[in-house]
Scaffold this active site. Structure first.
Site, PDB file in Angstrom:
ATOM      1  N   LYS A   1      -0.271 -15.008   6.769  1.00 54.81           N
ATOM      2  CA  LYS A   1      -0.552 -14.475   7.821  1.00 54.81           C
ATOM      3  C   LYS A   1      -1.605 -13.489   7.717  1.00 54.81           C
ATOM      4  O   LYS A   1      -2.722 -13.198   8.559  1.00 54.81           O
ATOM      5  CB  LYS A   1       0.543 -13.614   8.716  1.00 54.81           C
TER       6      LYS A   1
ATOM      7  N   TYR B   1      -1.776 -17.752  -1.238  1.00 49.50           N
ATOM      8  CA  TYR B   1      -2.880 -16.893  -1.481  1.00 49.50           C
ATOM      9  C   TYR B   1      -4.005 -17.517  -1.289  1.00 49.50           C
ATOM     10  O   TYR B   1      -5.201 -17.346  -0.586  1.00 49.50           O
ATOM     11  CB  TYR B   1      -2.520 -16.014  -2.629  1.00 49.50           C
TER      12      TYR B   1
ATOM     13  N   GLN C   1     -21.021 -19.316  15.031  1.00 49.75           N
ATOM     14  CA  GLN C   1     -20.951 -19.421  16.337  1.00 49.75           C
ATOM     15  C   GLN C   1     -21.363 -18.405  17.075  1.00 49.75           C
ATOM     16  O   GLN C   1     -21.754 -18.243  18.282  1.00 49.75           O
ATOM     17  CB  GLN C   1     -19.637 -19.941  16.567  1.00 49.75           C
TER      18      GLN C   1
ATOM     19  N   GLY D   1     -12.253 -10.736  15.211  1.00 48.51           N
ATOM     20  CA  GLY D   1     -12.451 -10.604  16.587  1.00 48.51           C
ATOM     21  C   GLY D   1     -12.603  -9.132  16.970  1.00 48.51           C
ATOM     22  O   GLY D   1     -13.717  -8.889  17.924  1.00 48.51           O
TER      23      GLY D   1
ATOM     24  N   ASP E   1       0.283  -3.744  11.149  1.00 50.85           N
ATOM     25  CA  ASP E   1       0.173  -4.908  10.283  1.00 50.85           C
ATOM     26  C   ASP E   1      -0.963  -5.901  10.968  1.00 50.85           C
ATOM     27  O   ASP E   1      -0.663  -6.336  12.334  1.00 50.85           O
ATOM     28  CB  ASP E   1       1.467  -5.785  10.512  1.00 50.85           C
TER      29      ASP E   1
ATOM     30  N   GLY F   1       0.797  -1.332   0.048  1.00 54.09           N
ATOM     31  CA  GLY F   1      -0.088  -0.065  -0.089  1.00 54.09           C
ATOM     32  C   GLY F   1       0.806   0.983   0.072  1.00 54.09           C
ATOM     33  O   GLY F   1       2.185   1.051   0.278  1.00 54.09           O
TER      34      GLY F   1
ATOM     35  N   ARG G   1       1.180  -7.284 -11.880  1.00 52.82           N
ATOM     36  CA  ARG G   1       0.079  -7.790 -12.440  1.00 52.82           C
ATOM     37  C   ARG G   1       0.037  -7.237 -13.815  1.00 52.82           C
ATOM     38  O   ARG G   1       0.662  -6.699 -14.438  1.00 52.82           O
ATOM     39  CB  ARG G   1      -1.100  -7.327 -11.830  1.00 52.82           C
TER      40      ARG G   1
HETATM   41  N1  UDP Z   1       0.856 -12.449 -17.217  1.00 52.12           N
HETATM   42  C1  UDP Z   1       1.606 -12.223 -18.360  1.00 52.12           C
HETATM   43  N2  UDP Z   1       2.496 -11.018 -18.364  1.00 52.12           N
HETATM   44  C2  UDP Z   1       2.804 -10.251 -17.274  1.00 52.12           C
HETATM   45  C3  UDP Z   1       2.193 -10.717 -15.974  1.00 52.12           C
HETATM   46  C4  UDP Z   1       1.118 -11.515 -16.112  1.00 52.12           C
HETATM   47  O1  UDP Z   1       1.649 -12.808 -19.512  1.00 52.12           O
HETATM   48  O2  UDP Z   1       3.911  -9.457 -17.501  1.00 52.12           O
HETATM   49  C5  UDP Z   1      -0.106 -13.328 -16.981  1.00 52.12           C
HETATM   50  C6  UDP Z   1      -0.139 -14.172 -16.271  1.00 52.12           C
HETATM   51  O3  UDP Z   1       0.726 -15.506 -16.377  1.00 52.12           O
HETATM   52  C7  UDP Z   1      -1.495 -14.578 -15.828  1.00 52.12           C
HETATM   53  C8  UDP Z   1      -2.178 -13.365 -16.230  1.00 52.12           C
HETATM   54  O4  UDP Z   1      -1.410 -12.612 -17.152  1.00 52.12           O
HETATM   55  O5  UDP Z   1      -1.627 -15.684 -16.902  1.00 52.12           O
HETATM   56  C9  UDP Z   1      -2.855 -12.497 -15.232  1.00 52.12           C
HETATM   57  O6  UDP Z   1      -1.761 -12.347 -14.375  1.00 52.12           O
HETATM   58  P1  UDP Z   1      -1.872 -11.265 -13.090  1.00 52.12           P
HETATM   59  O7  UDP Z   1      -0.469 -11.523 -12.366  1.00 52.12           O
HETATM   60  O8  UDP Z   1      -2.219 -10.188 -13.460  1.00 52.12           O
HETATM   61  O9  UDP Z   1      -3.116 -12.059 -12.138  1.00 52.12           O
HETATM   62  P2  UDP Z   1      -3.518 -13.587 -11.735  1.00 52.12           P
HETATM   63  O10 UDP Z   1      -4.814 -13.609 -12.301  1.00 52.12           O
HETATM   64  O11 UDP Z   1      -2.682 -14.581 -12.347  1.00 52.12           O
HETATM   65  O12 UDP Z   1      -3.391 -13.512 -10.344  1.00 52.12           O
END
Ligand code: UDP
Length: 312
Positions: A91, A145, A162, A102, A56, A36, A186
């Site tokens: 975590k 994840y 509960q 909680g 955290d 962030g 991403r």
């Molecule tokens: N990907 C890619 N090139 C990049 C980053 C990601 O081809 O530079 C592909 C990755 O292998 C996946 C998709 O794009 O199949 C989406 O990846 P991202 O990391 O955005 O998110 P995910 O959906 O995998 O959590």
């Protein structure tokens, strides 16, 4: 309302903070600043209805405030980061969710979990409805994840059963827009940044794998709508328009007018082959569906990254 949000300085959290403060809520925003950024909420820092706490959430947090909602958005959500910090990822999904639950129980507040499409793993059916139990590799690279979010959902429903806690769970599919970190790893941020810098676009594998991308404003609309309804079971939030990663690369090249080339790299281990939300439940229960087309959303996001890269 008084709202605690974890991960409020992240990509999704920061957009949500802005909307909640705008509508008059009092917000306590918790972030540990691993993924962030203070920049994302800079304009809120002087607002008396916004309080930032660096913490955290995998460690307990004691607050003196009355709370109506606890929204748990803290997570390392990009494969690049959760592969680098698998234990922190577990975590935040396990202990972070436990601590938030909680707090919600102690304050008699409602609890909102930002879960993920990754609970479906490498899905064997497409699109994925909420009833689908998924295909997750227990020991795969992504399990830190996937499994922590699956367990987070399980913990949430344990508290509901509960302790009678009022809960909401959304499974967020790939989303994109401003406040993404250029270094996030991403696919949308990578491709746009590479195209703008004139670098090769890194397509993993042959780019035949698919994803469905939801623009951040649409997603935030879905989150706010979920807070308004009395529905406790998981809801998929995402854009059902599915496309191949190679086609996303071509679209980004077209929209940026870039002369970059495409280079093909190895497909990461455990990378899901398809991902597309079935949003019929969200449509029916929330009366919600994404409105912003991929092209429109990408244009806005390209504008954001152009500005962002100026300062680098
Ligand atoms: N990907 C890619 N090139 C990049 C980053 C990601 O081809 O530079 C592909 C990755 O292998 C996946 C998709 O794009 O199949 C989406 O990846 P991202 O990391 O955005 O998110 P995910 O959906 O995998 O959590």
């Amino acid at each position: 309302m008084n709202i605690l949000i974890t991960g409020g300085c992240g990509f999704i959290g920061s957009h949500l903070c802005k909307k909640l403060v705008e509508r008059g809520d009092f917000l306590i925003c918790v972030d540990n600043f691993i993924t962030g950024f203070r920049n994302n909420i800079e304009e809120l820092l002087s607002n008396p209805n916004f309080k930032l706490i660096e913490h955290d959430i995998s460690n307990p947090l004691y607050l003196d405030y009355k709370l109506d909602w606890v929204l748990h958005f803290a997570s390392l959500a990009s494969p690049k980061y959760y592969l680098k910090y698998p234990i922190k990822t577990l975590k935040s999904g396990l202990l972070g969710t436990y601590n938030c639950l909680g707090i919600a129980k102690a304050k008699k507040a409602k609890f909102f979990l930002a879960s993920t499409s990754e609970v479906y793993g490498d899905p064997l059916i497409s699109p994925q409805p909420e009833e689908y139990t998924g295909n997750v590799s227990i020991v795969g690279l992504r399990s830190c994840y996937d499994e922590s979010k699956r367990a987070a959902e399980s913990l949430t429903y344990a508290y509901m059963r509960q302790h009678n806690l009022d809960v909401r769970v959304v499974r967020i599919f790939n989303s994109y827009g401003s406040n993404m970190n250029p270094d996030d790893g991403r696919v949308v941020s990578n491709f746009i940044v590479q195209a703008l810098k004139g670098e090769d676009l890194t397509v993993y594998g042959k780019g035949e794998q698919t994803r469905s991308f939801c623009y951040i404003d649409d997603l935030v609309g879905g989150i706010l709508a979920t807070m308004e309804v009395d529905y406790k079971w998981p809801l998929n939030l995402g854009n059902p328009e599915e496309l191949k990663i190679i086609d996303l690369a071509k679209l980004v090249l077209k929209l940026t007018n870039s002369k970059s080339k495409i280079k093909f790299l190895d497909l990461p281990e455990d990378d899901p082959k398809r991902r597309c939300p079935d949003i019929s439940k969200a449509k029916k229960i929330l009366n919600w569906q994404p409105k912003i087309s991929l092209e429109e959303g990408l244009k806005k996001t390209i504008g954001y990254f152009k500005e962002k890269l100026k300062g680098v």
